[in-house]
Design an enzyme around this catalytic site. Sequence first.
Site, short mmCIF file in Angstrom:
data_model
loop_
_atom_site.label_atom_id
_atom_site.label_comp_id
_atom_site.label_asym_id
_atom_site.label_seq_id
_atom_site.Cartn_x
_atom_site.Cartn_y
_atom_site.Cartn_z
N ASP A 40 1.87 0.74 4.01
CA ASP A 40 1.55 1.45 5.24
C ASP A 40 0.08 1.19 5.58
O ASP A 40 -0.82 1.47 4.79
CB ASP A 40 1.78 2.96 5.04
CG ASP A 40 1.78 3.73 6.36
OD1 ASP A 40 1.00 3.36 7.26
OD2 ASP A 40 2.55 4.69 6.48
N GLU B 12 7.01 -3.58 -8.27
CA GLU B 12 6.75 -3.59 -6.83
C GLU B 12 6.43 -2.18 -6.37
O GLU B 12 7.20 -1.24 -6.58
CB GLU B 12 7.94 -4.12 -6.02
CG GLU B 12 7.58 -4.20 -4.53
CD GLU B 12 8.70 -4.68 -3.63
OE1 GLU B 12 8.40 -4.95 -2.44
OE2 GLU B 12 9.86 -4.78 -4.08
N ASN C 228 4.64 8.66 -7.00
CA ASN C 228 3.41 8.18 -6.40
C ASN C 228 2.91 6.98 -7.19
O ASN C 228 2.70 7.06 -8.41
CB ASN C 228 2.38 9.31 -6.42
CG ASN C 228 1.07 8.92 -5.79
OD1 ASN C 228 1.02 8.16 -4.84
ND2 ASN C 228 -0.01 9.48 -6.33
N GLU D 131 9.03 3.78 -5.37
CA GLU D 131 9.24 4.22 -3.99
C GLU D 131 9.40 5.73 -3.98
O GLU D 131 9.84 6.32 -4.96
CB GLU D 131 10.49 3.54 -3.42
CG GLU D 131 10.82 3.86 -1.98
CD GLU D 131 9.67 3.57 -1.04
OE1 GLU D 131 9.07 4.57 -0.56
OE2 GLU D 131 9.35 2.39 -0.80
N LYS E 187 -4.80 4.20 12.16
CA LYS E 187 -5.72 5.08 12.87
C LYS E 187 -6.94 5.36 11.97
O LYS E 187 -6.79 5.61 10.78
CB LYS E 187 -5.04 6.39 13.25
CG LYS E 187 -3.94 6.22 14.30
CD LYS E 187 -3.33 7.55 14.68
CE LYS E 187 -2.25 7.36 15.74
NZ LYS E 187 -1.61 8.64 16.12
#
Length: 241
Positions: A145, A70, A122, A95, A149
Amino acid sequence: MPEPRTFRDEPVSFVRRSGRMSEAQERAFDELAPFYLLEVPRAIASTSVHTDARLDPAATYGRTAPLIVEIGSGQGHAIVSAASARPEDDFLAVEVFRAGLARTMLDADKAGARNLRLAEANAPEVLSPFLPAGAAAEVWIFFPDPWHKKRHTKRRLVRTGFPQTAASALADGGLLRLATDWEDYALQMREVLDEAPEFERAFEGEWAERFEGRVMTAFERKGIAKGRDIRDLTYRRVARS
């Protein structure tokens, strides 16, 4: 002689923020990390993976079993639940946020999930080259995430080039499962993966059915509460030629 690099060639999909951890979280690193948290050799950054580092799943888990990875496991709710429910499989949570890693270790220890390990690194560097080619039966990316923007979308994990990285880690026929509550990111994911020769759709229609193995997490509840639709995608790794 050229100066050594102090940066990555590609933008990462996270901004690492340090925060004070609770006593329980500190205890998790002191007492539980030796079992759960992998020692990852570093390259440039604190979350990097040295290009020569390789994981030996059989040695790490003490057996040979399907490996589910995951990416962006957060607080670990999904992967701890899955690891507890599927003791015949092995799980790897990737993570970068230490509080989330601590929470995952605490919950895994409480649940007795001994088939779970964590990597503080990463994600693309874990998928390749840290994981041996074809080592993973499934790769999960749930609610990454969205970097919504416009000037930040280049940081999105699932973008051009990512399918090849994920494909490296997956066994032939292995599954890449994704979910997001951001429509434009879902469309980007689908477009990028539809164009990748390493993958084929494992669903019919516009979107995949909700993955039954994914427990409801705070991210999903938040998206639903804001009126956003949850979109799932599932792709199968095409056999290597």
